[in-house]
Every structure is written in structure tokens, then in C-alpha cells.
Write a protein that holds these residues in place. Sequence first.
Motif, mmCIF file in Angstrom:
data_model
loop_
_atom_site.group_PDB
_atom_site.id
_atom_site.type_symbol
_atom_site.label_atom_id
_atom_site.label_comp_id
_atom_site.label_asym_id
_atom_site.label_seq_id
_atom_site.Cartn_x
_atom_site.Cartn_y
_atom_site.Cartn_z
ATOM 1 N N TYR A 143 -40.726 -51.909 -26.150
ATOM 2 C CA TYR A 143 -41.547 -52.767 -25.291
ATOM 3 C C TYR A 143 -43.035 -52.512 -25.514
ATOM 4 C CZ TYR A 143 -43.412 -55.090 -21.160
ATOM 5 O OH TYR A 143 -44.131 -55.910 -20.322
ATOM 6 N N ALA A 144 -43.409 -51.250 -25.714
ATOM 7 C CA ALA A 144 -44.814 -50.923 -25.966
ATOM 8 C C ALA A 144 -45.277 -51.493 -27.310
ATOM 9 C CB ALA A 144 -45.020 -49.414 -25.916
ATOM 10 N N ALA A 193 -48.617 -55.135 -30.213
ATOM 11 C CA ALA A 193 -48.720 -56.141 -31.276
ATOM 12 C C ALA A 193 -49.357 -57.422 -30.743
ATOM 13 C CB ALA A 193 -47.344 -56.427 -31.874
ATOM 14 N N GLU A 194 -48.962 -57.818 -29.544
ATOM 15 C CA GLU A 194 -49.553 -59.007 -28.936
ATOM 16 C C GLU A 194 -51.049 -58.802 -28.691
ATOM 17 O OE1 GLU A 194 -48.933 -61.892 -25.037
ATOM 18 O OE2 GLU A 194 -47.381 -60.442 -25.547
ATOM 19 N N GLU A 195 -51.401 -57.625 -28.193
ATOM 20 C CA GLU A 195 -52.809 -57.304 -27.933
ATOM 21 C C GLU A 195 -53.621 -57.290 -29.222
ATOM 22 O OE1 GLU A 195 -54.883 -53.098 -27.086
ATOM 23 O OE2 GLU A 195 -53.422 -53.689 -25.559
ATOM 24 N N LEU A 248 -46.452 -52.572 -37.630
ATOM 25 C CA LEU A 248 -47.012 -51.366 -38.258
ATOM 26 C C LEU A 248 -48.351 -51.004 -37.621
ATOM 27 C CD1 LEU A 248 -46.189 -52.045 -42.026
ATOM 28 C CD2 LEU A 248 -44.974 -50.537 -40.432
ATOM 29 N N ALA A 249 -49.189 -52.004 -37.379
ATOM 30 C CA ALA A 249 -50.494 -51.752 -36.763
ATOM 31 C C ALA A 249 -50.342 -51.162 -35.365
ATOM 32 C CB ALA A 249 -51.318 -53.039 -36.716
ATOM 33 N N ALA A 250 -49.340 -51.632 -34.631
ATOM 34 C CA ALA A 250 -49.100 -51.124 -33.273
ATOM 35 C C ALA A 250 -48.777 -49.639 -33.288
ATOM 36 C CB ALA A 250 -47.970 -51.908 -32.614
ATOM 37 N N LEU A 251 -48.139 -49.185 -34.354
ATOM 38 C CA LEU A 251 -47.719 -47.783 -34.445
ATOM 39 C C LEU A 251 -48.765 -46.893 -35.109
ATOM 40 C CD1 LEU A 251 -44.023 -48.446 -35.460
ATOM 41 C CD2 LEU A 251 -44.849 -47.525 -33.270
ATOM 42 N N GLN A 252 -49.877 -47.458 -35.485
ATOM 43 C CA GLN A 252 -50.889 -46.702 -36.232
ATOM 44 C C GLN A 252 -51.460 -45.525 -35.446
ATOM 45 O OE1 GLN A 252 -54.100 -49.097 -37.735
ATOM 46 N NE2 GLN A 252 -54.860 -47.465 -39.009
ATOM 47 N N ASP A 253 -51.654 -45.670 -34.159
ATOM 48 C CA ASP A 253 -52.318 -44.624 -33.378
ATOM 49 C C ASP A 253 -51.372 -43.614 -32.754
ATOM 50 O OD1 ASP A 253 -54.835 -45.691 -33.918
ATOM 51 O OD2 ASP A 253 -54.701 -47.060 -32.211
ATOM 52 N N VAL A 297 -49.083 -62.987 -32.019
ATOM 53 C CA VAL A 297 -47.753 -62.452 -32.315
ATOM 54 C C VAL A 297 -47.085 -62.061 -31.004
ATOM 55 C CG1 VAL A 297 -46.493 -60.583 -33.440
ATOM 56 C CG2 VAL A 297 -48.408 -61.669 -34.614
ATOM 57 N N ARG A 298 -46.015 -62.761 -30.697
ATOM 58 C CA ARG A 298 -45.212 -62.467 -29.501
ATOM 59 C C ARG A 298 -43.793 -62.209 -29.964
ATOM 60 N NH1 ARG A 298 -47.774 -66.745 -25.219
ATOM 61 N NH2 ARG A 298 -49.789 -65.709 -25.159
ATOM 62 N N LEU A 299 -43.468 -60.951 -30.077
ATOM 63 C CA LEU A 299 -42.190 -60.544 -30.638
ATOM 64 C C LEU A 299 -41.070 -60.640 -29.607
ATOM 65 C CD1 LEU A 299 -43.555 -57.363 -32.395
ATOM 66 C CD2 LEU A 299 -42.786 -59.438 -33.552
#
Length: 110
Positions: A20-21, A26-28, A9-14, A34-36
Amino acid sequence: MREPTYFILAALQDEPLHGYAIVKRAEELSGGRVRLLAGTLYTALDRLTSEEMVRVADESVVNGRARRTYELTDRGLSALHAEAERMVAAAQAVRGRQARSVAVARTALT
């Protein structure tokens, strides 16, 4: 909320992102914690889509493969913010106790 879900969810916030992105963001954001894996990611995205926390923003074909781009919904953003607030409150409870523990330890040493 489990940590992988939180960071998806945090990855999609912006901005909307493809799978892949999302994995890379998420890892960053998690500092590498977190390594999905693909199976974990797409299972979570399917669940989050059914819960109306994310939605497919775009579908296209890239190099002969289908690529979906996902975006956060208002419901997903609210859930993300609620979880962030819950984590802050939990951290404050520990930090407050930690400060008292330090003060008690210092008093005991004098």
C-alpha cells in the motif's frame, strides 16, 4: 521500462515499503499519473523480484494478514538510474529541437 515499473522502483529508492505504501508513493512521485491497482502492483513486484531488482525485506502478520515489505536491490537501483538518464536524454533531444523550432519561427515572422 514502463511507467508503472519506473515508479515502483522510484518508490523504493529511499526505504523499504509494503504494498500500500508503494502504491501511495508511486502516485505521489508521478504527480497522480500512476495509480497502481493491487493486481498490477503484485504482478510487477513478482516480476521485479524474479529479475532481482527488488527483494522481500521483511514478512510479518498485521491484523491477521501477511504483509511483505520490499526493498530495492543494487541491480534495481542501477536500472532506475539508467532509465532516468534515458528519459533525460530523450527530453533534451526534444527540448533542443523545440528551441531550434522557436528560433526558426521567430526568424520567419521578421
